[in-house]
Design a protein around this motif. Structure first.
Motif, PDB file in Angstrom:
ATOM      1  N   GLU A 143      38.183  26.939  47.113  1.00 43.28           N
ATOM      2  CA  GLU A 143      38.349  27.888  45.996  1.00 43.28           C
ATOM      3  C   GLU A 143      37.944  27.421  44.593  1.00 43.28           C
ATOM      4  OE1 GLU A 143      42.305  29.956  44.077  1.00 43.28           O
ATOM      5  OE2 GLU A 143      42.514  29.358  46.125  1.00 43.28           O
ATOM      6  N   GLY A 144      37.983  26.401  44.177  1.00 42.14           N
ATOM      7  CA  GLY A 144      37.394  25.889  42.912  1.00 42.14           C
ATOM      8  C   GLY A 144      35.805  25.973  43.074  1.00 42.14           C
ATOM      9  N   TYR A 145      35.052  26.077  43.832  1.00 32.58           N
ATOM     10  CA  TYR A 145      33.769  26.291  43.968  1.00 32.58           C
ATOM     11  C   TYR A 145      33.547  27.668  44.001  1.00 32.58           C
ATOM     12  CZ  TYR A 145      28.729  25.617  45.357  1.00 32.58           C
ATOM     13  OH  TYR A 145      27.178  25.821  45.207  1.00 32.58           O
ATOM     14  N   VAL A 146      34.159  28.567  44.631  1.00 30.04           N
ATOM     15  CA  VAL A 146      34.207  29.921  44.366  1.00 30.04           C
ATOM     16  C   VAL A 146      34.382  30.554  43.300  1.00 30.04           C
ATOM     17  CG1 VAL A 146      34.963  32.138  45.102  1.00 30.04           C
ATOM     18  CG2 VAL A 146      34.692  30.486  46.746  1.00 30.04           C
ATOM     19  N   LYS A 147      35.306  29.884  42.384  1.00 30.94           N
ATOM     20  CA  LYS A 147      35.888  30.220  40.924  1.00 30.94           C
ATOM     21  C   LYS A 147      34.500  29.852  40.176  1.00 30.94           C
ATOM     22  CE  LYS A 147      40.633  30.460  41.454  1.00 30.94           C
ATOM     23  NZ  LYS A 147      41.908  29.762  40.949  1.00 30.94           N
ATOM     24  N   ASP A 148      33.976  28.546  40.319  1.00 31.72           N
ATOM     25  CA  ASP A 148      33.034  28.198  39.518  1.00 31.72           C
ATOM     26  C   ASP A 148      31.755  29.008  39.650  1.00 31.72           C
ATOM     27  OD1 ASP A 148      31.561  26.037  37.698  1.00 31.72           O
ATOM     28  OD2 ASP A 148      30.556  25.393  39.616  1.00 31.72           O
ATOM     29  N   LEU A 149      31.431  29.423  41.030  1.00 34.40           N
ATOM     30  CA  LEU A 149      30.304  30.260  41.134  1.00 34.40           C
ATOM     31  C   LEU A 149      30.421  31.683  40.283  1.00 34.40           C
ATOM     32  CD1 LEU A 149      29.624  29.697  44.956  1.00 34.40           C
ATOM     33  CD2 LEU A 149      28.102  28.922  42.879  1.00 34.40           C
ATOM     34  N   ASP A 172      31.993  34.052  35.575  1.00 38.38           N
ATOM     35  CA  ASP A 172      31.908  35.113  34.580  1.00 38.38           C
ATOM     36  C   ASP A 172      31.987  36.545  35.053  1.00 38.38           C
ATOM     37  OD1 ASP A 172      29.295  34.888  35.940  1.00 38.38           O
ATOM     38  OD2 ASP A 172      28.002  35.007  34.033  1.00 38.38           O
ATOM     39  N   TRP A 173      32.710  36.466  36.380  1.00 40.39           N
ATOM     40  CA  TRP A 173      33.127  37.660  37.220  1.00 40.39           C
ATOM     41  C   TRP A 173      34.492  37.813  36.995  1.00 40.39           C
ATOM     42  CZ3 TRP A 173      29.626  40.202  41.110  1.00 40.39           C
ATOM     43  CH2 TRP A 173      28.455  39.487  41.078  1.00 40.39           C
ATOM     44  N   GLN A 174      34.944  39.133  37.396  1.00 40.67           N
ATOM     45  CA  GLN A 174      36.462  39.540  37.505  1.00 40.67           C
ATOM     46  C   GLN A 174      36.767  39.326  38.984  1.00 40.67           C
ATOM     47  OE1 GLN A 174      37.736  43.219  36.340  1.00 40.67           O
ATOM     48  NE2 GLN A 174      39.517  43.215  37.150  1.00 40.67           N
ATOM     49  N   ILE A 175      37.505  38.292  39.065  1.00 38.51           N
ATOM     50  CA  ILE A 175      37.822  38.037  40.621  1.00 38.51           C
ATOM     51  C   ILE A 175      39.117  38.595  41.028  1.00 38.51           C
ATOM     52  CG2 ILE A 175      38.424  36.184  42.154  1.00 38.51           C
ATOM     53  CD1 ILE A 175      36.979  34.302  40.484  1.00 38.51           C
ATOM     54  N   GLU A 176      39.136  39.564  42.165  1.00 43.93           N
ATOM     55  CA  GLU A 176      40.261  40.414  42.490  1.00 43.93           C
ATOM     56  C   GLU A 176      40.924  39.417  43.595  1.00 43.93           C
ATOM     57  OE1 GLU A 176      40.613  44.427  44.844  1.00 43.93           O
ATOM     58  OE2 GLU A 176      40.017  44.622  42.913  1.00 43.93           O
ATOM     59  N   MET A 177      40.080  38.817  44.446  1.00 41.01           N
ATOM     60  CA  MET A 177      41.019  38.156  45.641  1.00 41.01           C
ATOM     61  C   MET A 177      39.986  37.144  46.021  1.00 41.01           C
ATOM     62  SD  MET A 177      41.301  39.636  49.415  1.00 41.01           S
ATOM     63  CE  MET A 177      39.413  39.072  49.846  1.00 41.01           C
ATOM     64  N   ILE A 178      40.894  36.000  46.283  1.00 41.15           N
ATOM     65  CA  ILE A 178      40.131  34.849  47.061  1.00 41.15           C
ATOM     66  C   ILE A 178      41.244  34.389  48.139  1.00 41.15           C
ATOM     67  CG2 ILE A 178      39.443  32.606  46.959  1.00 41.15           C
ATOM     68  CD1 ILE A 178      38.605  32.831  44.070  1.00 41.15           C
ATOM     69  N   GLU A 179      40.709  34.598  49.348  1.00 41.67           N
ATOM     70  CA  GLU A 179      41.713  34.347  50.240  1.00 41.67           C
ATOM     71  C   GLU A 179      41.004  33.396  51.526  1.00 41.67           C
ATOM     72  OE1 GLU A 179      43.995  37.828  52.177  1.00 41.67           O
ATOM     73  OE2 GLU A 179      42.695  37.375  53.711  1.00 41.67           O
ATOM     74  N   THR A 222      36.158  36.700  49.626  1.00 44.89           N
ATOM     75  CA  THR A 222      36.471  36.961  48.170  1.00 44.89           C
ATOM     76  C   THR A 222      35.812  38.407  47.758  1.00 44.89           C
ATOM     77  OG1 THR A 222      35.863  34.683  47.729  1.00 44.89           O
ATOM     78  CG2 THR A 222      35.494  36.210  45.709  1.00 44.89           C
ATOM     79  N   VAL A 223      36.494  39.043  46.975  1.00 40.69           N
ATOM     80  CA  VAL A 223      36.144  40.283  46.180  1.00 40.69           C
ATOM     81  C   VAL A 223      36.033  39.946  44.583  1.00 40.69           C
ATOM     82  CG1 VAL A 223      36.622  42.573  45.882  1.00 40.69           C
ATOM     83  CG2 VAL A 223      37.286  41.613  47.940  1.00 40.69           C
ATOM     84  N   ALA A 224      35.137  40.237  44.088  1.00 36.77           N
ATOM     85  CA  ALA A 224      34.620  40.031  42.795  1.00 36.77           C
ATOM     86  C   ALA A 224      34.095  41.258  41.961  1.00 36.77           C
ATOM     87  CB  ALA A 224      34.186  38.867  42.363  1.00 36.77           C
ATOM     88  N   VAL A 272      31.463  41.487  47.765  1.00 39.79           N
ATOM     89  CA  VAL A 272      32.279  40.956  49.009  1.00 39.79           C
ATOM     90  C   VAL A 272      31.775  40.038  49.801  1.00 39.79           C
ATOM     91  CG1 VAL A 272      33.842  41.770  50.668  1.00 39.79           C
ATOM     92  CG2 VAL A 272      33.670  43.207  48.611  1.00 39.79           C
ATOM     93  N   PHE A 273      32.391  38.844  49.972  1.00 38.15           N
ATOM     94  CA  PHE A 273      31.584  37.809  50.660  1.00 38.15           C
ATOM     95  C   PHE A 273      32.675  36.937  51.331  1.00 38.15           C
ATOM     96  CE2 PHE A 273      31.905  35.668  46.692  1.00 38.15           C
ATOM     97  CZ  PHE A 273      32.224  34.345  47.219  1.00 38.15           C
ATOM     98  N   CYS A 274      32.222  36.474  52.658  1.00 34.90           N
ATOM     99  CA  CYS A 274      32.981  35.395  53.364  1.00 34.90           C
ATOM    100  C   CYS A 274      32.139  34.305  53.765  1.00 34.90           C
ATOM    101  CB  CYS A 274      33.627  36.242  54.745  1.00 34.90           C
ATOM    102  SG  CYS A 274      34.441  34.966  55.631  1.00 34.90           S
TER     103      CYS A 274
END
Length: 133
Positions: free
Chosen positions: A94-100, A103-110, A127-129, A60-62
């Motif tokens: 959001e694109g950078y977070v998804k790139d990082l 290989d994770w299961q992303i539950e939330m990007i807000e 983000t929660v992943a 979980v990070f901000c």
């Protein structure tokens, strides 16, 4: 009934390899600490977080968002990275977070607004992943 719990505090430069065994933690939380590094260091930090989390462990990070009013303020060091008054900040989208977290299961990007150590309203990405099995 109260239980005694062993606690310890460690101060560590997170841009260096973490001093923990593989798959040591069920969860990791970071509030506004992961956006102070250039891309290569950021990717290494996320790799280390992945290494020390157990399978299905949660991250979980901000971080500061590219929608932040300070985005673009100061000397541009790299894409989305600026030095403002000696303070280096890497703004995420959001694109950078998804790139990082590819290989994770992303539950939330807000993306959200709030105030933190400034008179200006700031923009954040929370983000929660989960680490994939």
């Amino acid at each position: 009934m109260l239980r005694k719990v062993k606690r310890s505090l460690q101060v560590w430069d997170i841009s260096k390899p973490l001093p923990f065994h593989d798959e040591s933690f069920d969860g990791i939380f970071s509030h506004l600490a992961l956006h102070y590094f250039r891309d290569n260091a950021t990717r290494q930090i996320f790799s280390e977080i992945h290494r020390v989390l157990k399978p299905r462990g949660v991250l979980v990070f901000c971080v500061k968002s590219t929608d932040d009013p300070y985005y673009g303020d100061g000397e541009k060091l790299d894409e989305h990275i600026f030095n403002r008054c000696g303070h280096i900040r890497h703004f995420f989208d959001e694109g950078y977070v998804k790139d990082l977290l590819h290989d994770w299961q992303i539950e939330m990007i807000e993306t959200h607004l709030g105030r933190y150590a400034s008179t200006k309203e700031s923009a954040f990405i929370s983000t929660v992943a989960y680490k994939s099995v």
